[in-house]
Every structure is written in structure tokens, then in C-alpha cells.
Enzyme design. Structure first.
Site, PDB file in Angstrom:
ATOM      1  N   ARG A 123      -3.435   6.229   0.116  1.00 27.39           N
ATOM      2  CA  ARG A 123      -3.953   7.432   0.767  1.00 27.39           C
ATOM      3  C   ARG A 123      -2.944   8.168   1.631  1.00 27.39           C
ATOM      4  NH1 ARG A 123      -9.170   4.889   3.441  1.00 27.39           N
ATOM      5  NH2 ARG A 123      -7.810   3.048   3.383  1.00 27.39           N
ATOM      6  N   ASP A 166      -6.285  -3.997  -7.249  1.00 23.54           N
ATOM      7  CA  ASP A 166      -6.934  -4.596  -6.082  1.00 23.54           C
ATOM      8  C   ASP A 166      -7.138  -6.074  -6.383  1.00 23.54           C
ATOM      9  OD1 ASP A 166      -8.577  -3.656  -3.437  1.00 23.54           O
ATOM     10  OD2 ASP A 166      -9.540  -5.381  -4.380  1.00 23.54           O
ATOM     11  N   TYR A 189     -14.386 -13.413   0.228  1.00 21.20           N
ATOM     12  CA  TYR A 189     -15.163 -12.232  -0.159  1.00 21.20           C
ATOM     13  C   TYR A 189     -16.451 -12.642  -0.887  1.00 21.20           C
ATOM     14  CZ  TYR A 189     -11.548  -8.819   1.054  1.00 21.20           C
ATOM     15  OH  TYR A 189     -10.663  -8.026   1.728  1.00 21.20           O
ATOM     16  N   ARG A 213      -7.174  11.073  -7.035  1.00 21.60           N
ATOM     17  CA  ARG A 213      -8.312  10.193  -6.845  1.00 21.60           C
ATOM     18  C   ARG A 213      -9.540  10.919  -6.312  1.00 21.60           C
ATOM     19  NH1 ARG A 213      -8.630   5.283  -4.822  1.00 21.60           N
ATOM     20  NH2 ARG A 213     -10.829   5.828  -4.995  1.00 21.60           N
ATOM     21  N   ARG A 257       0.816  -1.212   0.000  1.00 27.17           N
ATOM     22  CA  ARG A 257       0.000   0.000   0.000  1.00 27.17           C
ATOM     23  C   ARG A 257       0.852   1.266   0.000  1.00 27.17           C
ATOM     24  NH1 ARG A 257      -4.392  -1.934   4.515  1.00 27.17           N
ATOM     25  NH2 ARG A 257      -5.305  -3.627   3.316  1.00 27.17           N
TER      26      ARG A 257
END
Length: 341
Positions: A25, A70, A146, A34, A21
Site C-alpha cells: 500500500r 500471503d 490464526y 488493487r 511488504r
């Protein structure tokens, strides 16, 4: 490339480091680009994927660039109705829980990830020769969790119930997901990535016995189908200290270790035939320079002891991903310390 050298038992020119990551962010330039773009929309825009992948390399001087994407992108590309919801994660519109649901799960065709392979070509045109491009995919178990749960879960109760109560259906689902993972990784490898990481993020929810019975055969097939490419295969999960040996035995060349197990202990557990990757606690980057230097010295020392005992090499990383509130300048300082200590 220092990262590839460390992964394959050669002497790197400097201690290699990249962070899971690292493109995300914590970077103001990422937040800016973004601001009005959804996550999945961004993952299918080759120019945007290229730019976001390059951002941390330019800012931090990392030795690896991880493809911005992702683990559910191949599912979406194949036609599964899902979205990545901010603050939640992947959410599946129609969870997969019956034989009919499994039968209806689509295959992934190579051209459906054309945006990803186009992005890889662009990145390779910009990436310094010394920096390795890392492709990745979600392991079948984590993708299954998921799909069955419908989104993130703390207990994985539906997943583990299907696994135990209907192993035939479970293996059908895992077989389909293994095919999707293989197609995704082979497309990335054919496009030119230098290494790949298989994320079995939630395998830590399993016992060793369950992992070996219900998961390892499928992850082994993934690793076997990409072995001939001759690039390092990294395997990583969270909370997998008891699974490290089993996860290595499926075919990993590098085993990712989270912060719960010292690197030299992890290397001993897996038998020294592979490189180790990790394993700074992500919160250390938020605790100030003195703490960061102390903890980095500890992790680097554990990595050195692992290599001295026979591990192929040590790739410095976090034990999981960079946290969103991390100061980007702290990440840069961490990389500088790693390269100079």
C-alpha cells in the site's frame, strides 16, 4: 546476485537490500491496481502477482523481489474457509479447536498452488539477473495461531492453552501445518525462487522453553525438507530477540532481526555461522531524510561489525514491513543511500 552473495558468505557487488511488504500500500501503482480486487483474489491471479511483485523492483531498485502473496494462501488453496479482511487480517470462518477440527484439516496438493508457481515463472521472465526472487511461507506456529484464534490475537490465549493442555492434539495440528508449509515452499523452489523466508511472525509471544518444546521440532522439519535445494533459508519473527538462537538452530542460513536488537549483538547471540538480515525500524522511513541517513548509518555499521566478527553477511531490511503510510519516494531514497553509503 548481491543478496545471495551476502547470504552465503561471498562478497556482494553492492550492499543488498529488500524490504518486507515492499510490494504493497505504500506504492500508488499498487493501490491503483488493487482498487477493486480483494487480497486473496489478487494472490491467485498469476499476472497480477507478477505485476505487483515487480513494482517495487522497478521503482526502488531493490536487490530482492519478494513474491506477492500471503502466509494464509496455502491454507486457502487447500480448502480452509478464510478471508483476509481489510484492516483486520486473516479471519477463519471455523476456527480449529477440537480433535475433530484437526482431523478435518485438509492437505495441500501441489496443483492447488499452481497459480503461485505460474506467477513465479512470469516473474523470473521479467526480473533482472542481479535481483533475487524470494519465496516464502508461514511457519507452522504462526499458521496455527490464526487457525485456533480465528484471526489476529494479542494474547494467543487459545493457542497457548491448546499447546500446553493437549500437546498430543497440538502436535497433530502442527504436523499437518508443517506438511502444508513444506508443500508450499517446495512448489516455489521447484518453480525457481532463489531464496525462501519462513515467517514465524508471532513466535515472539513464546518463551524460549515453549518455543523449543512446542515449535522448534516442526520448524526444523520444514527447514530440513528444503535443505537439499541449496538456496538460502531465511527465518524471521517479530519480538524474537530472546528466540534468535533457537530460531537459527532450526536450520536457518539467514536470521532476520527486528529493530529491538542491534545486528552485531544478534550475530553474537546466534554464533556467527549465518548471515543477518535487518533491521531498520519501519517508522524511520517516515521521519525525514536526516533521521533516515543517521539511522541507516547506524544499522549499516552494526552489520559491518557483525560481518567483521564472523557473520556470513548482512542483507539490509526493515525490522518488519513497510508501513502503509510510508512515502514511496522515501523508500527509494533509502535504497539509494544503502547502495552508496
Amino acid at each position: 546476485m548481491p543478496l545471495i552473495a551476502a547470504a552465503t558468505g561471498e562478497q556482494p557487488s553492492r550492499r543488498p537490500v529488500w524490504f518486507m511488504r515492499q510490494a504493497g500500500r505504500s506504492l500508488p501503482e499498487y493501490r491503483e491496481i488493487r482498487v477493486d480486487r480483494g487480497m486473496l483474489e489478487s494472490c491467485f491471479d498469476p499476472e497480477l502477482v507478477c505485476e505487483i511483485t515487480m513494482q517495487p523492483v522497478r521503482r526502488h531498485d531493490t536487490d530482492g523481489a519478494i513474491l506477492f502473496s500471503d502466509i494464509v494462501v496455502p491454507l486457502r488453496a487447500a480448502g480452509v474457509d478464510l478471508d483476509i479482511v481489510a484492516g483486520t487480517g486473516p479471519v477463519i470462518a471455523e476456527p480449529v479447536r477440537t480433535a475433530a477440527d484437526v482431523a478435518a484439516l485438509p492437505r495441500l496438493e501441489r496443483d492447488e498452488v499452481g497459480a503461485v508457481t505460474s506467477a513465479i515463472s512470469m516473474i523470473l521472465g521479467e526480473l533482472p539477473d542481479s535481483v533475487a526472487l524470494i519465496g516464502f511461507a508461514g511457519a507452522p506456529f504462526t499458521l496455527a495461531s490464526y487457525l485456533i484464534e480465528g484471526g489476529p490475537s494479542r494474547t494467543y490465549e487459545r493457542t497457548k492453552t491448546m499447546m500446553r493442555a493437549d500437546p498430543e492434539l497440538w502436535n497433530q495440528l502442527m504436523g499437518k501445518l508443517t506438511d502444508i508449509t513444506i508443500t508450499s515452499l517446495q512448489a516455489q523452489l521447484d518453480a525457481g525462487v532463489d531464496a525462501v523466508q519462513l515467517f514465524d511472525s508471532w513466535a515472539g509471544a513464546l518463551s524460549v522453553a515453549d518455543y523449543q518444546a512446542y515449535v522448534a521440532p516442526h520448524s526444523s522439519r520444514v527447514m530440513a525438507e528444503i535443505a537439499d535445494y541449496g538456496v538460502p533459508r531465511i527465518h524471521f519473527g517479530v519480538g524474537t530477540g530472546e528466540l534468535l538462537t533457537a530460531m537459527t538452530q532450526v536450520g536457518a542460513d539467514v536470521i532476520g532481526v527486528d529493530w529491538r536488537v542491534p545486528l552485531d549483538v544478534a550475530a553474537h547471540r546466534v554464533g556467527y555461522g549465518v548471515a543477518v538480515q535487518g533491521n531498520l525500524d519501519p517508522t524511520v522511513l517516515m521521519a525525514g531524510d536526516a533521521v533516515m541517513e543517521r539511522e541507516l548509518r547506524r544499522v549499516l555499521g552494526e552489520g559491518e561489525r557483525a560481518v567483521a566478527a564472523g557473520a556470513l553477511g548482512h542483507i539490509v531490511n526493515l525490522g518488519h514491513g513497510v508501513l502503509p503510510n510510508t512515502d514511496a519516494e522515501a523508500v527509494t531514497r533509502a535504497v539509494e543511500l544503502i547502495h552508496t553509503l
